[in-house]
Design a protein around this motif. Structure first.
Motif, PDB file in Angstrom:
ATOM      1  N   MET A   1       1.650   8.275  10.592  1.00 49.92           N
ATOM      2  CA  MET A   1       2.401   7.660   9.492  1.00 49.92           C
ATOM      3  C   MET A   1       2.736   6.215   9.873  1.00 49.92           C
ATOM      4  SD  MET A   1       3.757   8.306   6.430  1.00 49.92           S
ATOM      5  CE  MET A   1       3.908  10.084   6.316  1.00 49.92           C
ATOM      6  N   PHE A   2       2.532   5.304   8.931  1.00 50.07           N
ATOM      7  CA  PHE A   2       2.874   3.893   9.154  1.00 50.07           C
ATOM      8  C   PHE A   2       3.646   3.348   7.964  1.00 50.07           C
ATOM      9  CE2 PHE A   2       1.868  -0.689   8.849  1.00 50.07           C
ATOM     10  CZ  PHE A   2       2.425  -1.102  10.050  1.00 50.07           C
ATOM     11  N   LEU A   3       2.977   3.172   6.835  1.00 53.84           N
ATOM     12  CA  LEU A   3       3.641   2.603   5.663  1.00 53.84           C
ATOM     13  C   LEU A   3       4.810   3.458   5.205  1.00 53.84           C
ATOM     14  CD1 LEU A   3       0.584   1.459   3.502  1.00 53.84           C
ATOM     15  CD2 LEU A   3       2.028   0.056   4.980  1.00 53.84           C
ATOM     16  N   GLY A   4       4.689   4.772   5.349  1.00 54.96           N
ATOM     17  CA  GLY A   4       5.751   5.666   4.891  1.00 54.96           C
ATOM     18  C   GLY A   4       7.075   5.414   5.562  1.00 54.96           C
ATOM     19  N   HIS A   5       7.053   5.070   6.863  1.00 52.75           N
ATOM     20  CA  HIS A   5       8.307   4.792   7.571  1.00 52.75           C
ATOM     21  C   HIS A   5       9.015   3.583   6.968  1.00 52.75           C
ATOM     22  CE1 HIS A   5       7.357   7.775  10.534  1.00 52.75           C
ATOM     23  NE2 HIS A   5       6.297   7.143  10.962  1.00 52.75           N
ATOM     24  N   PHE A   6       8.226   2.568   6.635  1.00 51.76           N
ATOM     25  CA  PHE A   6       8.820   1.369   6.038  1.00 51.76           C
ATOM     26  C   PHE A   6       9.312   1.658   4.618  1.00 51.76           C
ATOM     27  CE2 PHE A   6       5.930  -0.352   9.272  1.00 51.76           C
ATOM     28  CZ  PHE A   6       6.816  -1.160   9.969  1.00 51.76           C
ATOM     29  N   GLY A   7       8.616   2.539   3.909  1.00 45.73           N
ATOM     30  CA  GLY A   7       9.087   2.925   2.589  1.00 45.73           C
ATOM     31  C   GLY A   7      10.451   3.578   2.638  1.00 45.73           C
ATOM     32  N   VAL A   8      10.647   4.452   3.624  1.00 45.31           N
ATOM     33  CA  VAL A   8      11.951   5.098   3.797  1.00 45.31           C
ATOM     34  C   VAL A   8      13.022   4.056   4.093  1.00 45.31           C
ATOM     35  CG1 VAL A   8      13.276   6.649   5.288  1.00 45.31           C
ATOM     36  CG2 VAL A   8      11.007   7.329   4.462  1.00 45.31           C
ATOM     37  N   ALA A   9      12.690   3.073   4.931  1.00 46.84           N
ATOM     38  CA  ALA A   9      13.656   2.020   5.262  1.00 46.84           C
ATOM     39  C   ALA A   9      14.015   1.189   4.036  1.00 46.84           C
ATOM     40  CB  ALA A   9      13.089   1.130   6.365  1.00 46.84           C
ATOM     41  N   VAL A 138      -2.747   8.397  -0.032  1.00 40.86           N
ATOM     42  CA  VAL A 138      -1.891   8.593  -1.207  1.00 40.86           C
ATOM     43  C   VAL A 138      -0.433   8.744  -0.778  1.00 40.86           C
ATOM     44  CG1 VAL A 138      -1.315  10.185  -3.078  1.00 40.86           C
ATOM     45  CG2 VAL A 138      -3.701   9.570  -2.665  1.00 40.86           C
ATOM     46  N   VAL A 139      -0.201   9.546   0.259  1.00 41.86           N
ATOM     47  CA  VAL A 139       1.166   9.764   0.739  1.00 41.86           C
ATOM     48  C   VAL A 139       1.753   8.478   1.294  1.00 41.86           C
ATOM     49  CG1 VAL A 139       2.555  10.978   2.461  1.00 41.86           C
ATOM     50  CG2 VAL A 139       0.811  12.226   1.170  1.00 41.86           C
ATOM     51  N   GLU A 140       0.976   7.769   2.106  1.00 39.47           N
ATOM     52  CA  GLU A 140       1.456   6.519   2.712  1.00 39.47           C
ATOM     53  C   GLU A 140       1.877   5.518   1.634  1.00 39.47           C
ATOM     54  OE1 GLU A 140       1.946   5.564   5.835  1.00 39.47           O
ATOM     55  OE2 GLU A 140       0.483   6.486   7.190  1.00 39.47           O
ATOM     56  N   PHE A 141       0.971   5.249   0.706  1.00 34.82           N
ATOM     57  CA  PHE A 141       1.250   4.219  -0.304  1.00 34.82           C
ATOM     58  C   PHE A 141       2.303   4.682  -1.305  1.00 34.82           C
ATOM     59  CE2 PHE A 141      -2.668   2.409   1.340  1.00 34.82           C
ATOM     60  CZ  PHE A 141      -2.398   1.045   1.286  1.00 34.82           C
ATOM     61  N   ALA A 142       2.375   5.983  -1.559  1.00 34.11           N
ATOM     62  CA  ALA A 142       3.407   6.489  -2.470  1.00 34.11           C
ATOM     63  C   ALA A 142       4.802   6.288  -1.874  1.00 34.11           C
ATOM     64  CB  ALA A 142       3.162   7.964  -2.768  1.00 34.11           C
ATOM     65  N   LEU A 143       4.949   6.590  -0.585  1.00 31.52           N
ATOM     66  CA  LEU A 143       6.245   6.406   0.062  1.00 31.52           C
ATOM     67  C   LEU A 143       6.637   4.935   0.109  1.00 31.52           C
ATOM     68  CD1 LEU A 143       6.024   8.972   3.005  1.00 31.52           C
ATOM     69  CD2 LEU A 143       7.582   9.065   1.050  1.00 31.52           C
ATOM     70  N   LEU A 144       5.673   4.076   0.456  1.00 28.64           N
ATOM     71  CA  LEU A 144       5.969   2.645   0.470  1.00 28.64           C
ATOM     72  C   LEU A 144       6.321   2.162  -0.930  1.00 28.64           C
ATOM     73  CD1 LEU A 144       6.065  -0.092   1.931  1.00 28.64           C
ATOM     74  CD2 LEU A 144       3.637  -0.364   1.375  1.00 28.64           C
ATOM     75  N   GLY A 145       5.540   2.572  -1.917  1.00 30.79           N
ATOM     76  CA  GLY A 145       5.784   2.119  -3.281  1.00 30.79           C
ATOM     77  C   GLY A 145       7.132   2.564  -3.819  1.00 30.79           C
ATOM     78  N   LEU A 146       7.499   3.808  -3.560  1.00 28.64           N
ATOM     79  CA  LEU A 146       8.782   4.309  -4.035  1.00 28.64           C
ATOM     80  C   LEU A 146       9.934   3.566  -3.371  1.00 28.64           C
ATOM     81  CD1 LEU A 146      10.534   6.297  -5.591  1.00 28.64           C
ATOM     82  CD2 LEU A 146      10.243   7.930  -3.713  1.00 28.64           C
ATOM     83  N   GLY A 147       9.857   3.418  -2.054  1.00 31.51           N
ATOM     84  CA  GLY A 147      10.925   2.715  -1.336  1.00 31.51           C
ATOM     85  C   GLY A 147      11.043   1.269  -1.772  1.00 31.51           C
ATOM     86  N   LEU A 148       9.914   0.600  -1.954  1.00 38.83           N
ATOM     87  CA  LEU A 148       9.926  -0.793  -2.386  1.00 38.83           C
ATOM     88  C   LEU A 148      10.485  -0.918  -3.793  1.00 38.83           C
ATOM     89  CD1 LEU A 148       9.140  -3.710  -1.724  1.00 38.83           C
ATOM     90  CD2 LEU A 148       6.852  -3.219  -2.618  1.00 38.83           C
TER      91      LEU A 148
END
Length: 228
Positions: A1-9, A138-148
């Motif tokens: 996981m990479f982008l997802g961590h930043f999405g959570v932040a 899909v999971v990575e970009f979805a988490l980043l997109g939601l958080g952003l």
């Protein structure tokens, strides 16, 4: 996981707007920020195995301090305590402390069964989503997109740095992610260790960008962000 961590932040900023995005990045990615240094010191170990999974070439052999659940809980306790001692913001300290082990929970979804619960002879866990390339993206970009989306919805730029700096920060994260997928595997573990130090730049950029944005969308004025 990479982008997802930043999405959570990014998303966590809406819960405690007084905590800088840089601090939230630091907490959510603490494990991956410290891991490269421990690789260089020989404390933790990874093997480079082409096609180890569908998304990367890493066989994580030994990383009980940065990527065990207990290690991340301890890291969260320490980082949250430091934040509280400096800022005297108990709710912010709690959020910072919880973000650190959130890294383990997200990694649990994507990793092979290589994540320990604690240092020593621990069971190794992992659901292996990295074996499914398309779903992982899909999971990575979805988490980043939601958080952003949550972050942009609750903050607004005070100047060009706050506006275009955020675009640059997100572009940098996506570029690093895409580059890691399509670049050849590293030639040596030392290259991973030294290259991983660049990830501290994301924390510095987040402090800079967030310091040039302010809260909006119903947040209380007293909760306006600062570099914390």
């Amino acid at each position: 996981m990479f982008l997802g961590h930043f999405g959570v932040a990014f998303g966590a900023k809406t819960q405690q707007p007084r905590v800088s995005l840089g601090t939230l990045f630091l907490a959510a990615q603490l494990a991956d920020l410290v891991w490269p240094t421990l690789l260089l010191l020989g404390v933790e170990c990874v093997n480079i195995v082409p096609h180890a999974t569908a998304t990367n070439a890493f066989d994580f052999v030994h990383y009980p301090f940065t990527h065990s659940l207990l290690g991340e809980l301890v890291g969260g306790l320490l980082l949250g305590l430091i934040y509280w001692l400096v800022k005297r913001n108990a709710n912010g300290a709690l959020l910072v402390g919880l973000l650190v082990p959130s890294h383990w929970l997200l990694d649990l979804v994507v990793h092979q069964p290589d994540l320990p619960l604690y240092p020593g002879q621990s069971p190794l866990l992992g659901f292996g989503l990295w074996n499914h390339f398309a779903i992982t993206q899909v999971v990575e970009f979805a988490l980043l997109g939601l958080g952003l989306w949550l972050y942009v919805r609750r903050t607004r730029a005070r100047n060009g740095v706050g506006r275009y700096g955020l675009v640059g920060l997100v572009a940098f994260l996506v570029l690093v992610h895409v580059g890691s997928i399509f670049s050849p595997p590293p030639t040596a573990v030392a290259a991973i260790g030294w290259g991983g130090q660049l990830m501290w730049l994301t924390v510095l950029l987040a402090y800079w960008v967030d310091g040039n944005r302010e809260t909006s969308g119903g947040m209380h004025p007293a909760s306006a962000p600062s570099i914390s």
